[in-house]
Design an enzyme around this catalytic site. Structure first.
Site, PDB file in Angstrom:
ATOM      1  N   ASN A  13       0.867  -1.179   0.000  1.00 24.51           N
ATOM      2  CA  ASN A  13       0.000   0.000   0.000  1.00 24.51           C
ATOM      3  C   ASN A  13       0.904   1.229   0.000  1.00 24.51           C
ATOM      4  O   ASN A  13       1.534   1.546   1.008  1.00 24.51           O
ATOM      5  CB  ASN A  13      -0.891  -0.026   1.251  1.00 24.51           C
ATOM      6  CG  ASN A  13      -1.745   1.226   1.373  1.00 24.51           C
ATOM      7  OD1 ASN A  13      -1.766   2.066   0.460  1.00 24.51           O
ATOM      8  ND2 ASN A  13      -2.431   1.363   2.494  1.00 24.51           N
ATOM      9  N   LYS A  15       0.070   4.278  -0.214  1.00 26.25           N
ATOM     10  CA  LYS A  15      -0.559   5.465   0.384  1.00 26.25           C
ATOM     11  C   LYS A  15      -0.344   6.680  -0.529  1.00 26.25           C
ATOM     12  O   LYS A  15      -0.307   6.508  -1.748  1.00 26.25           O
ATOM     13  CB  LYS A  15      -0.052   5.667   1.816  1.00 26.25           C
ATOM     14  CG  LYS A  15      -0.187   4.356   2.624  1.00 26.25           C
ATOM     15  CD  LYS A  15      -0.027   4.507   4.089  1.00 26.25           C
ATOM     16  CE  LYS A  15      -0.191   3.140   4.759  1.00 26.25           C
ATOM     17  NZ  LYS A  15      -0.132   3.186   6.191  1.00 26.25           N
ATOM     18  N   HIS A  98      -9.617   1.100   4.739  1.00 26.20           N
ATOM     19  CA  HIS A  98      -8.352   1.246   5.471  1.00 26.20           C
ATOM     20  C   HIS A  98      -8.578   2.175   6.669  1.00 26.20           C
ATOM     21  O   HIS A  98      -9.357   3.129   6.589  1.00 26.20           O
ATOM     22  CB  HIS A  98      -7.286   1.818   4.533  1.00 26.20           C
ATOM     23  CG  HIS A  98      -5.914   1.748   5.123  1.00 26.20           C
ATOM     24  ND1 HIS A  98      -5.469   2.657   6.059  1.00 26.20           N
ATOM     25  CD2 HIS A  98      -4.901   0.868   4.939  1.00 26.20           C
ATOM     26  CE1 HIS A  98      -4.226   2.339   6.413  1.00 26.20           C
ATOM     27  NE2 HIS A  98      -3.856   1.257   5.748  1.00 26.20           N
ATOM     28  N   GLU A 100      -6.928   4.527   7.813  1.00 26.00           N
ATOM     29  CA  GLU A 100      -6.695   5.949   7.532  1.00 26.00           C
ATOM     30  C   GLU A 100      -7.907   6.570   6.852  1.00 26.00           C
ATOM     31  O   GLU A 100      -8.201   7.754   7.053  1.00 26.00           O
ATOM     32  CB  GLU A 100      -5.415   6.105   6.683  1.00 26.00           C
ATOM     33  CG  GLU A 100      -4.173   5.843   7.529  1.00 26.00           C
ATOM     34  CD  GLU A 100      -2.975   5.307   6.766  1.00 26.00           C
ATOM     35  OE1 GLU A 100      -2.962   5.359   5.526  1.00 26.00           O
ATOM     36  OE2 GLU A 100      -2.043   4.821   7.437  1.00 26.00           O
ATOM     37  N   GLU A 170      -5.294  -4.949  10.383  1.00 29.43           N
ATOM     38  CA  GLU A 170      -4.285  -3.910  10.582  1.00 29.43           C
ATOM     39  C   GLU A 170      -4.561  -3.191  11.894  1.00 29.43           C
ATOM     40  O   GLU A 170      -5.353  -2.236  11.927  1.00 29.43           O
ATOM     41  CB  GLU A 170      -4.331  -2.900   9.428  1.00 29.43           C
ATOM     42  CG  GLU A 170      -4.017  -3.508   8.084  1.00 29.43           C
ATOM     43  CD  GLU A 170      -3.433  -2.472   7.126  1.00 29.43           C
ATOM     44  OE1 GLU A 170      -2.330  -2.711   6.647  1.00 29.43           O
ATOM     45  OE2 GLU A 170      -4.063  -1.437   6.905  1.00 29.43           O
ATOM     46  N   GLY A 176       2.579   2.312  10.770  1.00 30.70           N
ATOM     47  CA  GLY A 176       3.520   3.428  10.646  1.00 30.70           C
ATOM     48  C   GLY A 176       4.207   3.801  11.949  1.00 30.70           C
ATOM     49  O   GLY A 176       4.833   4.843  12.049  1.00 30.70           O
ATOM     50  N   SER A 216       3.542  -2.172  10.198  1.00 37.89           N
ATOM     51  CA  SER A 216       4.985  -2.259  10.399  1.00 37.89           C
ATOM     52  C   SER A 216       5.574  -3.622  10.009  1.00 37.89           C
ATOM     53  O   SER A 216       6.459  -4.135  10.705  1.00 37.89           O
ATOM     54  CB  SER A 216       5.346  -1.882  11.843  1.00 37.89           C
ATOM     55  OG  SER A 216       4.946  -0.550  12.107  1.00 37.89           O
TER      56      SER A 216
END
Ligand code: 13P
Length: 259
Positions: A13, A15, A98, A100, A170, A176, A216
């Protein structure tokens, strides 16, 4: 590791990263160094790079995926992109829900369900993302959150369509941050996800669904994560932008077969 029923899937991904030139360089490096890989591989660049990625990867065993989509086919929806438009330019995968997008753009389990249906309608392979925040984990709410997100996403889905979906676990606190879930923590959540899928889709269908871990993932933890029985792949963020790292994750070392 995953059973023969479920081919491992390693997806990157990207992003909101990379320009056209950097994307082409990365894709060429991946394409040229992918050797005899057991896993299915996908990259998910931003919308602006999808057509170039599809062109760059023509004939290569790497799928192109989008990071989001909208559920209508066409129309007055400024700024949105449909599943059909993604298929048209060579995408075959799409990330949905996702964390985010949930956090920054107000996505809900209801929008995730609508997006999932539109992806299946167009023949895209949807990767539905679920995961708890640190606060939820510390409040012992992980299972409740995963169950709500999964049941919400899958509402109205026919078991026959289940084999076409992929779920990505996730944990938000691992994205991150450099903090990876331990293989045991991840396996525990994946097993819970599979059991929840079994209650919604039936146990046979649940055994066919690939469940990816994301948060991660790096070259030095991928093997241990992939060794877990219910971890069927990885959704890789930062390390998927580095060709050497992503290639090492793609070529993860499978554990020796027991017995
Ligand atoms: P990182 O691998 O950078 O933690 O990102 C994970 C992720 O969000 C993939 O979708």
């Amino acid at each position: 590791m995953t059973t023969a029923l479920r081919r491992p899937l390693i997806a990157g991904n990207w992003k909101m990263n990379l320009d056209l030139r950097a994307a082409r360089n990365l894709l060429r490096a991946l394409r040229e160094n992918l050797s005899d890989v057991a896993a299915e591989v996908a990259v998910c660049p931003p919308f602006t790079l999808l057509a170039a990625a599809a062109e760059e990867l023509k004939g290569a065993p790497i799928r192109v995926g989008a990071q989001d989509l909208f559920w209508e086919k066409t129309g007055a929806y400024t700024g949105e992109v449909s599943a059909e438009q993604l298929v048209d330019i060579g995408c075959s995968v799409v990330l949905i829900g996702h964390s985010e997008r949930r956090r920054c753009f107000g996505e809900t389990d209801d929008t995730v369900a609508r997006k999932l249906k539109s992806a299946l309608r167009a023949g895209l392979m949807p990767v539905v993302c679920v995961g708890e925040t640190l606060e939820e984990r510390e409040g012992q709410k992980t299972y409740r959150v995963l169950q709500t997100q999964l049941k919400g996403a899958l509402s109205g889905l026919a078991p026959a369509e289940a084999g076409k979906i992929v779920v990505a676990y996730e944990p938000v606190w691992a994205i991150g941050t450099g903090k990876t879930a331990t293989p045991t923590q991840a396996q525990d959540a994946h097993l819970f996800i599979r059991k929840t899928l079994a209650t919604v889709l039936g146990s046979e269908a649940s055994m066919a669904v690939r469940i990816l871990y994301g948060g991660s993932v790096k070259p030095d933890n991928a093997d241990a994560l992939m060794a877990q029985p219910d971890i069927d792949g990885a959704l890789v963020g930062g390390e998927s932008l580095k060709p050497v790292s992503f290639l090492r994750i793609i070529h993860f070392q499978a554990p020796a077969e027991a017995g």
